[in-house]
Design a protein around this motif. Structure first.
Motif, PDB file in Angstrom:
ATOM      1  N   GLY A  67       0.782  -1.228   0.000  1.00  0.00           N
ATOM      2  CA  GLY A  67       0.000   0.000   0.000  1.00  0.00           C
ATOM      3  C   GLY A  67       0.814   1.277   0.000  1.00  0.00           C
ATOM      4  N   SER A  68       2.119   1.208   0.268  1.00  0.00           N
ATOM      5  CA  SER A  68       2.931   2.437   0.232  1.00  0.00           C
ATOM      6  C   SER A  68       3.047   2.936  -1.210  1.00  0.00           C
ATOM      7  N   LEU A  69       3.108   4.258  -1.372  1.00  0.00           N
ATOM      8  CA  LEU A  69       3.139   4.874  -2.699  1.00  0.00           C
ATOM      9  C   LEU A  69       4.535   5.398  -3.006  1.00  0.00           C
ATOM     10  N   HIS A  70       5.004   5.100  -4.220  1.00  0.00           N
ATOM     11  CA  HIS A  70       6.346   5.493  -4.645  1.00  0.00           C
ATOM     12  C   HIS A  70       6.238   6.152  -6.018  1.00  0.00           C
ATOM     13  N   HIS A  71       6.573   7.434  -6.074  1.00  0.00           N
ATOM     14  CA  HIS A  71       6.439   8.212  -7.299  1.00  0.00           C
ATOM     15  C   HIS A  71       7.778   8.212  -8.028  1.00  0.00           C
ATOM     16  N   CYS A  72       7.804   7.543  -9.173  1.00  0.00           N
ATOM     17  CA  CYS A  72       9.046   7.325  -9.918  1.00  0.00           C
ATOM     18  C   CYS A  72       9.117   8.285 -11.109  1.00  0.00           C
ATOM     19  N   LEU A  73      10.162   9.101 -11.125  1.00  0.00           N
ATOM     20  CA  LEU A  73      10.363  10.056 -12.207  1.00  0.00           C
ATOM     21  C   LEU A  73      11.337   9.475 -13.221  1.00  0.00           C
ATOM     22  N   PHE A  74      10.831   9.165 -14.419  1.00  0.00           N
ATOM     23  CA  PHE A  74      11.662   8.674 -15.519  1.00  0.00           C
ATOM     24  C   PHE A  74      12.000   9.836 -16.459  1.00  0.00           C
ATOM     25  N   GLU A  75      12.812   9.566 -17.437  1.00  0.00           N
ATOM     26  CA  GLU A  75      13.232  10.613 -18.372  1.00  0.00           C
ATOM     27  C   GLU A  75      12.063  11.189 -19.153  1.00  0.00           C
ATOM     28  N   ASN A  76      11.081  10.348 -19.504  1.00  0.00           N
ATOM     29  CA  ASN A  76       9.985  10.828 -20.348  1.00  0.00           C
ATOM     30  C   ASN A  76       8.590  10.565 -19.781  1.00  0.00           C
ATOM     31  N   HIS A  77       8.509  10.094 -18.534  1.00  0.00           N
ATOM     32  CA  HIS A  77       7.201   9.892 -17.916  1.00  0.00           C
ATOM     33  C   HIS A  77       7.357   9.703 -16.413  1.00  0.00           C
ATOM     34  N   GLN A  78       6.222   9.692 -15.714  1.00  0.00           N
ATOM     35  CA  GLN A  78       6.193   9.409 -14.282  1.00  0.00           C
ATOM     36  C   GLN A  78       5.270   8.220 -14.031  1.00  0.00           C
ATOM     37  N   SER A  79       5.621   7.426 -13.061  1.00  0.00           N
ATOM     38  CA  SER A  79       4.752   6.304 -12.687  1.00  0.00           C
ATOM     39  C   SER A  79       4.627   6.247 -11.168  1.00  0.00           C
ATOM     40  N   THR A  80       3.488   5.762 -10.698  1.00  0.00           N
ATOM     41  CA  THR A  80       3.280   5.569  -9.262  1.00  0.00           C
ATOM     42  C   THR A  80       3.191   4.081  -8.996  1.00  0.00           C
ATOM     43  N   ILE A  81       4.106   3.597  -8.167  1.00  0.00           N
ATOM     44  CA  ILE A  81       4.210   2.170  -7.870  1.00  0.00           C
ATOM     45  C   ILE A  81       3.759   1.914  -6.439  1.00  0.00           C
ATOM     46  N   SER A  82       3.044   0.817  -6.241  1.00  0.00           N
ATOM     47  CA  SER A  82       2.595   0.441  -4.897  1.00  0.00           C
ATOM     48  C   SER A  82       2.651  -1.079  -4.751  1.00  0.00           C
ATOM     49  N   PRO A  83       3.378  -1.613  -3.753  1.00  0.00           N
ATOM     50  CA  PRO A  83       3.413  -3.058  -3.546  1.00  0.00           C
ATOM     51  C   PRO A  83       2.031  -3.618  -3.239  1.00  0.00           C
ATOM     52  N   LEU A  84       1.749  -4.802  -3.794  1.00  0.00           N
ATOM     53  CA  LEU A  84       0.453  -5.452  -3.607  1.00  0.00           C
ATOM     54  C   LEU A  84       0.546  -6.681  -2.706  1.00  0.00           C
ATOM     55  N   LEU A  85       1.562  -7.502  -2.906  1.00  0.00           N
ATOM     56  CA  LEU A  85       1.708  -8.698  -2.079  1.00  0.00           C
ATOM     57  C   LEU A  85       3.113  -9.255  -2.199  1.00  0.00           C
TER      58      LEU A  85
END
Length: 351
Positions: A257-275
């Motif tokens: 459930g923790s949120l991790h905002h990943c900044l890439f060279e050409n986009h952003q993604s939000t990653i969250s562990p599920l299990l």
């Protein structure tokens, strides 16, 4: 030196020494910090926190002793906070290390005593000392055949009234003989039943829809646990993941459930562990990934299978988590990125 009568309350974590000496130090230290923090939040302002002693909290309440009902109430409040936090950590952790697995073995006991204390001021710190403080700490070493109990000294009980609210607990009487102190009597109640009544934390929302998408597979010349720990360390992915510049997160811990905002060279993604499911031979891990620029939601699945102590099979795939299909051009980009990620992970781990 000022002298005052006070109630001494010591919640003590049992199993702490073995936990800290036989598990990963950074993770065990973090776990103990979270448990003590939960206990302190439960205490509020009812008691003064005199000292944190590694595995115990030294609490002081100056003035007349509280009632037995009040003592039982604060102890159960701390007890519930401790075990609720411990259960939450067990349910939400994605770390398979010895420390995170051993959290289940930690227990809590309480020593409550009363008597005059001397306050010593050392620099900007105030420390309580005196014979009764020594007695309270000696009582931590006793002959009670349990790791979870509430112990009240006879000296304390002479200051308090009994109450019907504590009658449903089974109380025993005992004493200890300590060198230079003599005989110290006490009453105690086991907390086995109280543990059964600890409110369970809300279970993590780890369900996701699966499909038949094939895995990308490779062999990595590194221990499967070590490879998993590289993937699990989401902020550390910036060291090896292609195009990832930095990771920002809403909380210091990495858990379900923790949120991790990943900044890439050409986009952003939000990653969250599920299990995370682990055994001695294999780890299965999944995380959600939302990429706003592409308007897609994904689930990545990772599998780490032990071959021997120095090699493992690594598998990864992504699945669509949205209702609309992923455009073929976008899918091609994602597959290429996943291939590059697997190659970089292999190089990083084998170094």
């Amino acid at each position: 030196m000022a002298e005052t009568n006070a109630t001494i309350l010591i919640p003590d974590i049992s199993g702490f020494t073995e936990f800290m000496t036989t598990t990963e130090l950074s993770h065990s230290s973090r776990a103990i910090h979270m448990l003590i923090d939960a206990m302190l939040n439960a205490i509020g302002e009812e008691y003064e926190v005199s000292e944190i002693e590694g595995d115990a909290v030294l609490l002081i309440k100056k003035g007349p002793a509280p009632s037995k009902k009040e003592i039982l109430g604060i102890c159960l409040k701390i007890f519930n906070a401790f075990h609720s936090q411990r259960m939450w950590m067990q349910q939400y952790t994605i770390c398979p290390c010895g420390a995170c697995k051993a959290i289940i073995n930690l227990t809590l006991k309480f020593i409550v005593h009363y008597g005059p204390l001397v306050e010593l001021k050392v620099g900007r710190f105030v420390k309580q000392s005196g014979m009764e403080m020594i007695v309270a700490h000696r009582l931590l070493k006793n002959s009670i055949d349990s790791h979870e109990y509430l112990l009240m000294s006879e000296k304390l009980l002479k200051q308090v009234n009994d109450s019907t609210e504590t009658a449903d607990m089974v109380w025993g009487n005992a004493f200890e003989e300590y060198a230079s102190i003599g005989k110290v009597g006490y009453h105690f109640a086991l907390l086995n039943e109280a543990r059964k009544n600890v409110p369970a934390p809300q279970a993590p929302q780890s369900y996701y829809r699966k499909d038949s998408t094939p895995y990308l597979q490779t062999t990595i010349a590194a221990n499967f646990l070590d490879v998993y720990m590289v993937i699990m360390n989401i902020p550390g992915r910036a060291e090896w993941m292609p195009g990832l510049q930095k990771v920002e997160q809403d909380m210091p811990d990495i858990c379900i459930g923790s949120l991790h905002h990943c900044l890439f060279e050409n986009h952003q993604s939000t990653i969250s562990p599920l299990l995370m499911i682990s055994s001695d031979e294999e780890i299965n891990y999944a995380e959600s990934c939302r990429i706003e620029e592409m308007n897609i939601s994904l689930v990545y699945e990772f599998v780490f299978k032990k071959v021997d102590e120095k090699s493992c099979h690594f598998s990864v795939r992504f699945m669509n988590a949205a209702e609309l299909p992923i455009p073929e051009e976008t899918r091609g980009i994602l597959l290429e990125n996943m291939q590059r990620m697997a190659e970089k992970l292999k190089l990083f781990c084998e170094k």
